[in-house]
Design an enzyme around this catalytic site. Structure first.
Site, PDB file in Angstrom:
ATOM      1  N   CYS A   1       0.809  -1.226   0.000  1.00 33.97           N
ATOM      2  CA  CYS A   1       0.000   0.000   0.000  1.00 33.97           C
ATOM      3  C   CYS A   1       0.841   1.274   0.000  1.00 33.97           C
ATOM      4  O   CYS A   1       0.290   2.365  -0.109  1.00 33.97           O
ATOM      5  CB  CYS A   1      -0.932   0.010   1.203  1.00 33.97           C
ATOM      6  SG  CYS A   1      -1.577  -1.610   1.616  1.00 33.97           S
TER       7      CYS A   1
ATOM      8  N   HIS B   1      -8.989   3.598  -1.523  1.00 32.12           N
ATOM      9  CA  HIS B   1      -7.632   3.067  -1.359  1.00 32.12           C
ATOM     10  C   HIS B   1      -7.244   2.160  -2.522  1.00 32.12           C
ATOM     11  O   HIS B   1      -7.206   0.941  -2.381  1.00 32.12           O
ATOM     12  CB  HIS B   1      -7.570   2.314  -0.018  1.00 32.12           C
ATOM     13  CG  HIS B   1      -6.228   1.762   0.334  1.00 32.12           C
ATOM     14  ND1 HIS B   1      -5.044   2.243  -0.175  1.00 32.12           N
ATOM     15  CD2 HIS B   1      -5.876   0.744   1.168  1.00 32.12           C
ATOM     16  CE1 HIS B   1      -4.032   1.544   0.332  1.00 32.12           C
ATOM     17  NE2 HIS B   1      -4.509   0.622   1.135  1.00 32.12           N
TER      18      HIS B   1
END
Ligand SMILES: [Zn+2]
Lengths: 147, 384
Positions: B83, B333
Protein backbone atom coordinates in the site's frame (compact mmCIF):
# COMPACT_ATOMS: atom_id res chain seq x y z
CA UNK A 1 13.19 -41.04 -17.30
CA UNK A 2 11.64 -39.60 -14.15
CA UNK A 3 12.58 -42.79 -12.31
CA UNK A 4 15.56 -41.42 -10.46
CA UNK A 5 13.89 -38.16 -9.49
CA UNK A 6 13.81 -37.95 -5.67
CA UNK A 7 10.31 -37.86 -4.25
CA UNK A 8 9.26 -34.36 -3.17
CA UNK A 9 8.77 -33.79 0.54
CA UNK A 10 5.39 -32.05 0.64
CA UNK A 11 4.63 -32.55 4.33
CA UNK A 12 4.14 -28.87 5.08
CA UNK A 13 1.20 -28.68 2.68
CA UNK A 14 -0.86 -30.30 5.45
CA UNK A 15 -0.40 -27.40 7.90
CA UNK A 16 -3.56 -25.49 8.83
CA UNK A 17 -7.02 -25.37 7.25
CA UNK A 18 -5.48 -24.64 3.85
CA UNK A 19 -1.79 -24.84 2.97
CA UNK A 20 0.15 -22.42 0.80
CA UNK A 21 3.65 -23.83 1.29
CA UNK A 22 4.52 -27.46 0.59
CA UNK A 23 8.23 -27.72 1.01
CA UNK A 24 10.42 -26.16 3.65
CA UNK A 25 13.59 -27.15 5.47
CA UNK A 26 11.56 -27.31 8.68
CA UNK A 27 9.12 -29.97 7.41
CA UNK A 28 9.85 -32.05 10.54
CA UNK A 29 7.62 -29.54 12.34
CA UNK A 30 4.66 -31.43 10.85
CA UNK A 31 5.77 -34.83 12.23
CA UNK A 32 6.20 -33.29 15.67
CA UNK A 33 2.80 -31.65 15.43
CA UNK A 34 1.27 -35.03 14.53
CA UNK A 35 2.91 -36.44 17.66
CA UNK A 36 1.18 -33.72 19.67
CA UNK A 37 4.15 -31.40 20.06
CA UNK A 38 4.26 -27.75 18.99
CA UNK A 39 7.93 -27.02 18.41
CA UNK A 40 10.21 -24.13 17.58
CA UNK A 41 13.89 -24.25 16.67
CA UNK A 42 16.95 -23.40 18.75
CA UNK A 43 20.33 -22.34 17.39
CA UNK A 44 23.14 -24.62 18.65
CA UNK A 45 25.58 -21.72 18.23
CA UNK A 46 24.00 -18.87 20.17
CA UNK A 47 21.07 -20.58 21.89
CA UNK A 48 18.41 -18.25 20.41
CA UNK A 49 14.96 -19.80 20.24
CA UNK A 50 12.81 -19.19 17.18
CA UNK A 51 9.12 -19.33 16.57
CA UNK A 52 8.08 -19.72 13.84
CA UNK A 53 10.76 -22.39 13.44
CA UNK A 54 13.52 -21.53 11.00
CA UNK A 55 16.34 -23.52 9.42
CA UNK A 56 18.95 -20.76 9.58
CA UNK A 57 20.19 -18.52 12.37
CA UNK A 58 20.56 -14.92 11.15
CA UNK A 59 23.40 -14.32 13.64
CA UNK A 60 25.54 -17.46 13.37
CA UNK A 61 27.49 -18.96 10.52
CA UNK A 62 28.32 -22.67 10.49
CA UNK A 63 26.72 -23.42 13.86
CA UNK A 64 25.32 -26.71 12.54
CA UNK A 65 21.72 -27.83 12.17
CA UNK A 66 19.02 -26.24 14.31
CA UNK A 67 17.69 -28.13 17.30
CA UNK A 68 13.99 -28.43 18.17
CA UNK A 69 12.39 -27.28 21.42
CA UNK A 70 8.82 -27.82 22.56
CA UNK A 71 6.46 -24.95 23.35
CA UNK A 72 5.28 -25.76 26.86
CA UNK A 73 3.49 -24.14 29.76
CA UNK A 74 1.60 -20.91 29.91
CA UNK A 75 1.86 -17.91 27.64
CA UNK A 76 -0.14 -14.71 27.65
CA UNK A 77 -2.69 -13.74 25.03
CA UNK A 78 -1.17 -10.65 23.36
CA UNK A 79 -4.20 -9.83 21.17
CA UNK A 80 -6.81 -11.48 18.95
CA UNK A 81 -9.58 -10.81 16.50
CA UNK A 82 -12.75 -12.69 15.54
CA UNK A 83 -13.35 -13.05 11.80
CA UNK A 84 -16.88 -12.70 10.41
CA UNK A 85 -15.68 -12.99 6.80
CA UNK A 86 -12.97 -15.34 5.63
CA UNK A 87 -10.65 -15.71 2.68
CA UNK A 88 -11.39 -18.45 0.16
CA UNK A 89 -11.10 -21.92 1.66
CA UNK A 90 -11.79 -20.88 5.27
CA UNK A 91 -15.52 -20.07 5.07
CA UNK A 92 -16.57 -23.27 6.83
CA UNK A 93 -14.52 -22.32 9.90
CA UNK A 94 -16.41 -19.02 10.53
CA UNK A 95 -16.57 -17.45 13.01
CA UNK A 96 -13.02 -18.10 14.21
CA UNK A 97 -10.35 -16.13 16.02
CA UNK A 98 -6.71 -15.50 15.16
CA UNK A 99 -4.35 -14.49 17.92
CA UNK A 100 -0.81 -13.97 19.14
CA UNK A 101 0.40 -15.82 22.24
CA UNK A 102 3.40 -14.36 24.07
CA UNK A 103 5.84 -16.77 25.76
CA UNK A 104 8.38 -14.10 26.68
CA UNK A 105 11.36 -15.36 24.63
CA UNK A 106 9.18 -15.88 21.61
CA UNK A 107 5.61 -15.52 20.38
CA UNK A 108 3.27 -17.67 18.29
CA UNK A 109 0.64 -16.70 15.74
CA UNK A 110 -2.34 -19.05 15.46
CA UNK A 111 -5.99 -19.79 16.19
CA UNK A 112 -7.65 -19.14 19.56
CA UNK A 113 -9.92 -22.00 20.69
CA UNK A 114 -12.47 -19.87 22.59
CA UNK A 115 -13.41 -16.21 22.38
CA UNK A 116 -15.91 -13.82 23.89
CA UNK A 117 -16.04 -10.63 25.95
CA UNK A 118 -14.36 -12.34 28.91
CA UNK A 119 -11.26 -13.20 26.86
CA UNK A 120 -8.95 -10.19 26.99
CA UNK A 121 -5.33 -9.45 26.15
CA UNK A 122 -3.14 -10.60 29.03
CA UNK A 123 -5.24 -13.70 29.68
CA UNK A 124 -3.13 -16.89 30.25
CA UNK A 125 -3.18 -19.41 27.41
CA UNK A 126 -1.64 -22.78 26.65
CA UNK A 127 -0.78 -24.06 23.19
CA UNK A 128 -1.88 -27.46 21.90
CA UNK A 129 -1.60 -29.43 18.68
CA UNK A 130 -4.89 -30.17 16.91
CA UNK A 131 -5.91 -32.64 14.21
CA UNK A 132 -8.13 -31.33 11.41
CA UNK A 133 -10.15 -33.31 8.83
CA UNK A 134 -8.33 -35.02 5.93
CA UNK A 135 -5.13 -35.62 7.87
CA UNK A 136 -4.38 -31.94 8.30
CA UNK A 137 -2.70 -30.60 11.43
CA UNK A 138 -2.51 -27.27 13.25
CA UNK A 139 -2.18 -25.79 16.72
CA UNK A 140 -4.35 -23.51 18.81
CA UNK A 141 -4.23 -21.41 21.95
CA UNK A 142 -6.53 -22.37 24.78
CA UNK A 143 -7.50 -19.71 27.34
CA UNK A 144 -7.18 -20.69 31.00
CA UNK A 145 -10.27 -22.52 32.23
CA UNK A 146 -11.40 -23.57 28.74
CA UNK A 147 -9.51 -26.89 28.43
CA UNK B 1 23.15 17.21 -1.89
CA UNK B 2 20.76 19.34 -3.93
CA UNK B 3 17.12 19.79 -3.10
CA UNK B 4 14.29 17.97 -4.87
CA UNK B 5 10.82 19.42 -5.47
CA UNK B 6 7.49 18.09 -6.57
CA UNK B 7 6.54 20.20 -9.56
CA UNK B 8 3.47 18.42 -10.89
CA UNK B 9 0.67 16.34 -9.39
CA UNK B 10 -2.24 14.43 -10.85
CA UNK B 11 -4.89 11.96 -9.79
CA UNK B 12 -7.72 10.13 -11.49
CA UNK B 13 -11.09 10.06 -9.79
CA UNK B 14 -11.14 7.09 -7.41
CA UNK B 15 -14.01 4.89 -8.57
CA UNK B 16 -15.53 1.44 -8.36
CA UNK B 17 -15.05 -0.51 -11.56
CA UNK B 18 -13.01 1.83 -13.78
CA UNK B 19 -14.31 1.52 -17.35
CA UNK B 20 -10.92 1.22 -19.05
CA UNK B 21 -7.57 -0.55 -19.05
CA UNK B 22 -4.74 -0.04 -16.55
CA UNK B 23 -2.86 2.00 -19.18
CA UNK B 24 -5.83 4.32 -19.64
CA UNK B 25 -6.31 4.59 -15.89
CA UNK B 26 -2.64 5.48 -15.33
CA UNK B 27 -2.79 7.96 -18.22
CA UNK B 28 -5.48 10.03 -16.47
CA UNK B 29 -3.13 10.90 -13.61
CA UNK B 30 -0.16 11.23 -15.97
CA UNK B 31 -1.97 13.76 -18.17
CA UNK B 32 -3.10 15.84 -15.18
CA UNK B 33 0.40 15.95 -13.68
CA UNK B 34 1.97 16.91 -17.02
CA UNK B 35 -0.54 19.72 -17.50
CA UNK B 36 -0.07 20.80 -13.89
CA UNK B 37 3.71 21.13 -14.36
CA UNK B 38 3.40 22.45 -17.92
CA UNK B 39 5.82 19.82 -19.28
CA UNK B 40 6.19 17.89 -22.53
CA UNK B 41 6.83 14.16 -22.29
CA UNK B 42 10.42 14.61 -23.47
CA UNK B 43 11.09 16.48 -20.22
CA UNK B 44 10.55 13.29 -18.20
CA UNK B 45 13.89 11.50 -18.01
CA UNK B 46 12.69 8.36 -16.33
CA UNK B 47 9.61 6.84 -14.76
CA UNK B 48 8.81 4.58 -11.82
CA UNK B 49 5.52 2.68 -12.02
CA UNK B 50 4.05 1.61 -8.69
CA UNK B 51 1.32 -0.90 -7.80
CA UNK B 52 0.62 -4.09 -5.88
CA UNK B 53 1.11 -6.86 -8.45
CA UNK B 54 -1.43 -9.35 -7.05
CA UNK B 55 -4.23 -7.25 -8.57
CA UNK B 56 -2.63 -6.99 -12.00
CA UNK B 57 -3.27 -9.27 -14.95
CA UNK B 58 -0.51 -7.55 -16.90
CA UNK B 59 2.95 -8.88 -16.17
CA UNK B 60 5.51 -6.12 -15.62
CA UNK B 61 3.07 -3.17 -15.88
CA UNK B 62 5.86 -0.57 -16.11
CA UNK B 63 6.43 -1.49 -19.76
CA UNK B 64 2.89 -1.01 -21.06
CA UNK B 65 2.27 2.11 -18.97
CA UNK B 66 5.51 3.83 -20.00
CA UNK B 67 4.65 2.94 -23.62
CA UNK B 68 1.11 4.36 -23.41
CA UNK B 69 2.31 7.58 -21.74
CA UNK B 70 4.93 8.02 -24.46
CA UNK B 71 7.82 7.67 -22.05
CA UNK B 72 10.07 5.52 -24.28
CA UNK B 73 13.02 5.27 -24.62
CA UNK B 74 13.59 6.72 -21.15
CA UNK B 75 14.25 4.13 -18.42
CA UNK B 76 11.31 2.78 -16.46
CA UNK B 77 10.90 0.22 -13.68
CA UNK B 78 8.30 -1.24 -11.39
CA UNK B 79 8.23 -0.45 -7.66
CA UNK B 80 6.29 -2.47 -5.09
CA UNK B 81 5.85 -2.17 -1.34
CA UNK B 82 2.13 -3.00 -1.03
CA UNK B 83 0.00 0.00 0.00
CA UNK B 84 2.99 2.38 0.14
CA UNK B 85 4.39 1.50 -3.30
CA UNK B 86 4.11 5.03 -4.69
CA UNK B 87 5.84 6.76 -1.75
CA UNK B 88 8.59 4.17 -2.11
CA UNK B 89 8.67 5.37 -5.73
CA UNK B 90 9.12 8.94 -4.45
CA UNK B 91 11.99 7.79 -2.25
CA UNK B 92 13.70 6.06 -5.17
CA UNK B 93 13.19 8.99 -7.53
CA UNK B 94 14.60 11.30 -4.85
CA UNK B 95 17.71 9.13 -4.67
CA UNK B 96 18.11 8.99 -8.45
CA UNK B 97 17.76 12.77 -8.75
CA UNK B 98 20.09 13.65 -5.87
CA UNK B 99 22.48 10.98 -7.16
CA UNK B 100 22.65 12.85 -10.45
CA UNK B 101 21.17 10.14 -12.72
CA UNK B 102 18.18 12.26 -13.78
CA UNK B 103 16.88 15.74 -13.03
CA UNK B 104 13.18 15.18 -13.75
CA UNK B 105 11.22 11.99 -13.04
CA UNK B 106 7.66 10.69 -13.06
CA UNK B 107 6.31 8.51 -10.21
CA UNK B 108 3.09 6.89 -11.41
CA UNK B 109 0.97 4.82 -9.03
CA UNK B 110 -2.10 2.87 -10.06
CA UNK B 111 -4.40 0.06 -9.03
CA UNK B 112 -7.31 -1.40 -10.84
CA UNK B 113 -8.67 -3.54 -8.04
CA UNK B 114 -11.60 -4.54 -10.25
CA UNK B 115 -9.11 -6.03 -12.74
CA UNK B 116 -9.68 -9.41 -11.09
CA UNK B 117 -12.91 -11.09 -9.98
CA UNK B 118 -14.09 -10.92 -6.38
CA UNK B 119 -13.39 -14.66 -6.03
CA UNK B 120 -9.81 -14.01 -7.12
CA UNK B 121 -9.64 -11.13 -4.65
CA UNK B 122 -10.86 -13.45 -1.89
CA UNK B 123 -8.17 -15.94 -2.78
CA UNK B 124 -5.41 -13.32 -2.82
CA UNK B 125 -6.53 -11.82 0.47
CA UNK B 126 -5.56 -15.02 2.25
CA UNK B 127 -2.03 -14.72 0.91
CA UNK B 128 -1.42 -11.19 2.16
CA UNK B 129 0.47 -12.56 5.15
CA UNK B 130 3.37 -14.95 5.76
CA UNK B 131 2.01 -17.79 3.60
CA UNK B 132 4.01 -20.40 5.47
CA UNK B 133 3.15 -19.59 9.09
CA UNK B 134 0.13 -17.26 9.09
CA UNK B 135 -2.08 -17.81 6.02
CA UNK B 136 -2.91 -21.49 6.89
CA UNK B 137 -4.89 -20.12 9.87
CA UNK B 138 -7.17 -18.06 7.57
CA UNK B 139 -5.99 -14.46 7.77
CA UNK B 140 -7.00 -11.24 6.09
CA UNK B 141 -6.19 -7.57 6.34
CA UNK B 142 -9.17 -6.41 8.44
CA UNK B 143 -8.49 -9.17 11.00
CA UNK B 144 -4.88 -8.08 11.40
CA UNK B 145 -5.83 -4.45 11.94
CA UNK B 146 -8.57 -5.66 14.29
CA UNK B 147 -5.85 -7.32 16.39
CA UNK B 148 -4.18 -3.92 16.70
CA UNK B 149 -7.53 -2.30 17.45
CA UNK B 150 -8.11 -4.73 20.31
CA UNK B 151 -4.56 -4.17 21.56
CA UNK B 152 -4.99 -0.37 21.42
CA UNK B 153 -8.45 -0.24 23.00
CA UNK B 154 -7.37 -2.59 25.78
CA UNK B 155 -4.10 -0.78 26.50
CA UNK B 156 -5.49 2.75 26.56
CA UNK B 157 -9.07 2.16 27.63
CA UNK B 158 -10.33 3.74 24.41
CA UNK B 159 -13.71 2.85 22.93
CA UNK B 160 -15.07 1.71 19.59
CA UNK B 161 -16.81 5.14 19.41
CA UNK B 162 -13.38 6.77 19.38
CA UNK B 163 -12.55 4.77 16.26
CA UNK B 164 -15.93 5.60 14.73
CA UNK B 165 -15.24 9.34 15.22
CA UNK B 166 -12.34 8.99 12.79
CA UNK B 167 -14.70 7.61 10.14
CA UNK B 168 -17.18 10.41 10.75
CA UNK B 169 -14.38 12.92 10.11
CA UNK B 170 -13.23 11.12 6.95
CA UNK B 171 -16.78 11.14 5.58
CA UNK B 172 -17.09 14.86 6.34
CA UNK B 173 -14.31 15.54 3.83
CA UNK B 174 -15.06 12.71 1.41
CA UNK B 175 -18.27 14.60 0.65
CA UNK B 176 -16.37 17.66 -0.59
CA UNK B 177 -13.65 15.80 -2.50
CA UNK B 178 -14.93 15.32 -6.02
CA UNK B 179 -12.33 12.59 -6.64
CA UNK B 180 -13.43 10.49 -3.66
CA UNK B 181 -15.20 7.16 -4.19
CA UNK B 182 -17.41 7.52 -1.09
CA UNK B 183 -19.20 10.89 -1.08
CA UNK B 184 -21.83 10.32 1.60
CA UNK B 185 -21.83 11.48 5.23
CA UNK B 186 -21.50 8.80 7.93
CA UNK B 187 -22.90 9.27 11.45
CA UNK B 188 -21.50 7.89 14.69
CA UNK B 189 -24.66 5.79 15.06
CA UNK B 190 -24.26 4.31 11.57
CA UNK B 191 -20.71 3.28 12.44
CA UNK B 192 -21.68 1.68 15.72
CA UNK B 193 -24.56 -0.42 14.41
CA UNK B 194 -22.77 -1.56 11.24
CA UNK B 195 -22.03 -5.27 10.75
CA UNK B 196 -18.81 -6.59 12.25
CA UNK B 197 -16.06 -7.48 9.76
CA UNK B 198 -13.42 -8.68 12.23
CA UNK B 199 -14.15 -7.78 15.86
CA UNK B 200 -13.75 -5.07 17.01
CA UNK B 201 -13.77 -3.54 13.50
CA UNK B 202 -17.07 -2.98 11.71
CA UNK B 203 -17.95 -2.09 8.14
CA UNK B 204 -17.39 1.67 8.45
CA UNK B 205 -14.01 1.15 10.15
CA UNK B 206 -12.73 -0.19 6.82
CA UNK B 207 -11.59 1.80 3.80
CA UNK B 208 -13.35 1.78 0.46
CA UNK B 209 -11.68 -0.30 -2.26
CA UNK B 210 -11.32 1.64 -5.48
CA UNK B 211 -9.67 1.84 -8.87
CA UNK B 212 -7.45 4.85 -9.33
CA UNK B 213 -4.13 6.37 -10.34
CA UNK B 214 -1.80 9.11 -9.11
CA UNK B 215 1.15 10.86 -10.71
CA UNK B 216 3.94 12.98 -9.26
CA UNK B 217 6.70 14.81 -11.14
CA UNK B 218 9.92 15.33 -9.20
CA UNK B 219 12.72 17.66 -10.25
CA UNK B 220 16.11 18.88 -9.07
CA UNK B 221 16.49 22.46 -7.81
CA UNK B 222 18.37 23.35 -10.99
CA UNK B 223 15.58 21.97 -13.15
CA UNK B 224 12.95 23.79 -11.08
CA UNK B 225 14.74 27.07 -11.84
CA UNK B 226 15.30 26.20 -15.51
CA UNK B 227 11.59 25.42 -15.98
CA UNK B 228 10.53 28.50 -14.02
CA UNK B 229 8.20 26.50 -11.74
CA UNK B 230 6.18 29.00 -9.68
CA UNK B 231 5.13 26.93 -6.70
CA UNK B 232 7.55 24.06 -6.15
CA UNK B 233 6.92 21.97 -3.05
CA UNK B 234 10.20 20.73 -1.58
CA UNK B 235 10.84 17.28 -0.16
CA UNK B 236 12.40 18.31 3.15
CA UNK B 237 12.57 14.95 4.90
CA UNK B 238 12.17 11.29 3.89
CA UNK B 239 11.99 8.40 6.35
CA UNK B 240 11.42 4.70 5.74
CA UNK B 241 11.53 1.48 7.75
CA UNK B 242 10.38 -2.13 7.74
CA UNK B 243 9.12 -4.65 10.31
CA UNK B 244 8.69 -8.45 10.38
CA UNK B 245 5.68 -9.73 8.41
CA UNK B 246 4.75 -12.37 10.98
CA UNK B 247 2.99 -10.85 13.97
CA UNK B 248 4.72 -13.45 16.16
CA UNK B 249 7.88 -11.41 15.61
CA UNK B 250 6.38 -8.04 16.65
CA UNK B 251 6.72 -6.51 20.10
CA UNK B 252 3.71 -4.25 20.15
CA UNK B 253 0.01 -4.52 19.23
CA UNK B 254 -1.11 -0.94 19.89
CA UNK B 255 1.09 0.98 17.46
CA UNK B 256 3.60 0.64 14.62
CA UNK B 257 7.23 1.16 15.54
CA UNK B 258 7.97 1.14 11.82
CA UNK B 259 6.03 4.42 11.52
CA UNK B 260 7.75 5.94 14.56
CA UNK B 261 11.12 5.18 13.00
CA UNK B 262 10.18 6.54 9.58
CA UNK B 263 8.77 9.70 11.23
CA UNK B 264 11.85 10.23 13.35
CA UNK B 265 14.09 9.98 10.25
CA UNK B 266 11.88 12.36 8.25
CA UNK B 267 11.63 14.94 11.06
CA UNK B 268 15.39 14.74 11.63
CA UNK B 269 16.23 15.24 7.97
CA UNK B 270 13.77 18.13 7.64
CA UNK B 271 14.85 19.74 10.93
CA UNK B 272 11.25 19.97 12.14
CA UNK B 273 9.09 18.24 14.75
CA UNK B 274 5.46 17.17 14.96
CA UNK B 275 4.43 20.61 16.28
CA UNK B 276 5.65 22.18 13.04
CA UNK B 277 3.29 20.14 10.84
CA UNK B 278 0.39 22.27 9.55
CA UNK B 279 -1.44 19.57 7.59
CA UNK B 280 -1.03 15.79 7.36
CA UNK B 281 -2.16 12.83 5.29
CA UNK B 282 -1.97 9.59 7.26
CA UNK B 283 -2.59 6.01 6.17
CA UNK B 284 -6.14 5.32 7.41
CA UNK B 285 -6.87 2.00 5.68
CA UNK B 286 -8.81 1.31 8.89
CA UNK B 287 -9.90 3.77 11.58
CA UNK B 288 -7.45 2.17 14.03
CA UNK B 289 -4.60 2.93 11.60
CA UNK B 290 -5.23 6.69 11.83
CA UNK B 291 -5.63 6.42 15.62
CA UNK B 292 -2.22 4.75 15.93
CA UNK B 293 -0.69 7.25 13.49
CA UNK B 294 -1.58 10.17 15.81
CA UNK B 295 0.77 8.76 18.41
CA UNK B 296 3.36 7.22 16.06
CA UNK B 297 3.84 10.61 14.36
CA UNK B 298 3.96 12.54 17.64
CA UNK B 299 0.68 14.44 17.13
CA UNK B 300 -0.49 12.94 20.45
CA UNK B 301 1.19 11.42 23.49
CA UNK B 302 0.86 7.60 23.80
CA UNK B 303 -2.83 7.04 24.53
CA UNK B 304 -3.70 10.64 23.63
CA UNK B 305 -5.19 9.83 20.22
CA UNK B 306 -8.78 9.34 21.39
CA UNK B 307 -8.80 12.78 23.04
CA UNK B 308 -7.36 14.35 19.88
CA UNK B 309 -10.27 13.12 17.76
CA UNK B 310 -12.92 13.73 20.47
CA UNK B 311 -11.74 17.39 20.59
CA UNK B 312 -11.85 17.51 16.76
CA UNK B 313 -8.21 18.67 16.69
CA UNK B 314 -7.64 16.69 13.49
CA UNK B 315 -10.49 18.44 11.64
CA UNK B 316 -9.70 21.18 9.12
CA UNK B 317 -9.83 23.97 11.71
CA UNK B 318 -8.13 21.96 14.47
CA UNK B 319 -4.52 22.16 15.66
CA UNK B 320 -3.34 19.38 13.33
CA UNK B 321 -5.67 18.75 10.36
CA UNK B 322 -5.43 15.10 9.22
CA UNK B 323 -6.89 13.56 6.05
CA UNK B 324 -9.06 16.51 5.15
CA UNK B 325 -9.45 14.98 1.67
CA UNK B 326 -11.49 12.07 3.05
CA UNK B 327 -8.52 9.78 3.63
CA UNK B 328 -8.39 6.20 2.45
CA UNK B 329 -11.63 5.60 4.37
CA UNK B 330 -13.76 7.82 2.11
CA UNK B 331 -11.53 8.95 -0.76
CA UNK B 332 -10.70 5.30 -1.39
CA UNK B 333 -7.63 3.07 -1.36
CA UNK B 334 -6.42 1.97 -4.81
CA UNK B 335 -3.32 0.42 -3.30
CA UNK B 336 -0.54 1.48 -5.69
CA UNK B 337 -2.05 4.96 -6.23
CA UNK B 338 -2.67 5.78 -2.57
CA UNK B 339 0.69 7.25 -1.53
CA UNK B 340 0.88 9.45 -4.61
CA UNK B 341 -2.63 10.70 -3.93
CA UNK B 342 -1.65 11.58 -0.36
CA UNK B 343 1.38 13.50 -1.65
CA UNK B 344 -0.82 15.29 -4.20
CA UNK B 345 -3.19 16.42 -1.44
CA UNK B 346 -0.32 17.89 0.59
CA UNK B 347 1.18 19.59 -2.48
CA UNK B 348 -2.18 21.23 -3.27
CA UNK B 349 -2.54 22.26 0.40
CA UNK B 350 0.93 23.84 0.49
CA UNK B 351 0.26 25.67 -2.78
CA UNK B 352 -3.07 26.94 -1.40
CA UNK B 353 -4.95 25.15 -4.18
CA UNK B 354 -7.00 22.63 -2.16
CA UNK B 355 -10.32 24.41 -2.69
CA UNK B 356 -13.05 23.55 -0.17
CA UNK B 357 -10.57 21.31 1.68
CA UNK B 358 -7.97 24.08 2.08
CA UNK B 359 -6.35 24.41 5.51
CA UNK B 360 -5.41 27.98 6.48
CA UNK B 361 -1.99 28.91 5.07
CA UNK B 362 0.04 25.73 5.76
CA UNK B 363 3.84 25.91 5.40
CA UNK B 364 4.87 22.35 6.28
CA UNK B 365 2.98 19.15 5.47
CA UNK B 366 3.46 15.46 6.18
CA UNK B 367 2.57 12.18 4.47
CA UNK B 368 2.47 8.86 6.39
CA UNK B 369 2.00 5.85 4.10
CA UNK B 370 2.06 2.28 5.44
CA UNK B 371 2.37 -0.97 3.48
CA UNK B 372 0.82 -4.17 4.84
CA UNK B 373 0.07 -4.39 8.55
CA UNK B 374 2.86 -2.03 9.55
CA UNK B 375 5.26 -4.00 7.40
CA UNK B 376 6.64 -1.02 5.47
CA UNK B 377 6.28 2.66 6.34
CA UNK B 378 7.26 5.84 4.50
CA UNK B 379 7.00 9.31 6.02
CA UNK B 380 7.61 12.44 3.95
CA UNK B 381 7.89 16.02 5.21
CA UNK B 382 7.29 18.69 2.58
CA UNK B 383 7.45 22.47 2.55
CA UNK B 384 7.04 25.50 0.31
ZN1 LIG C 1 22.71 -18.41 16.39
Amino acid sequence: MAKNKPEKDLRFERFGTKGFTATTKVNDFIDRLEAGQVCGTKCPGCGQRFFPPRADCPDCSGAGPMEWFQVEGEGKLATYSVLRYAPQGFEQDLPYAIAVADYGDYKLFGRLSHFGPEIEPGCPVTTRAVSLPDGRVAYEFVPQGQQ
Amino acid sequence: MGRVAIIGVGQSAFVRGYPGSIKELAFEAFREAMDDAGLQRGDIQGSLICSAPEYDRQRSPAGVIAEYCGLNPQPTAYVESLCCSSTTGVRMAYGMITGGLHDCMMVLGFQKMSEITSAETQERMGRGADIQWESPFGTMMPAYYAMFARGFLHRYGASEEDLARIRVKAATYGQINEKAVYRKPVSLEQCMIADPVADPLKVFDCCANADGSSALILASEEKVRELGIEKPVWLMGLGSASAPVNLALRDEFSGFDVARQAASQAYGMAGVGPKDIDVAEVHDCFTIAEMMAYENLGFAEPGGGPELIRAKETYKDGSIPVNVDGGLLSKGHPIGATGGSQVRTIVLQLRGEAGAMQVKDPAVGLVHNVGGVGLYANVLVMGR
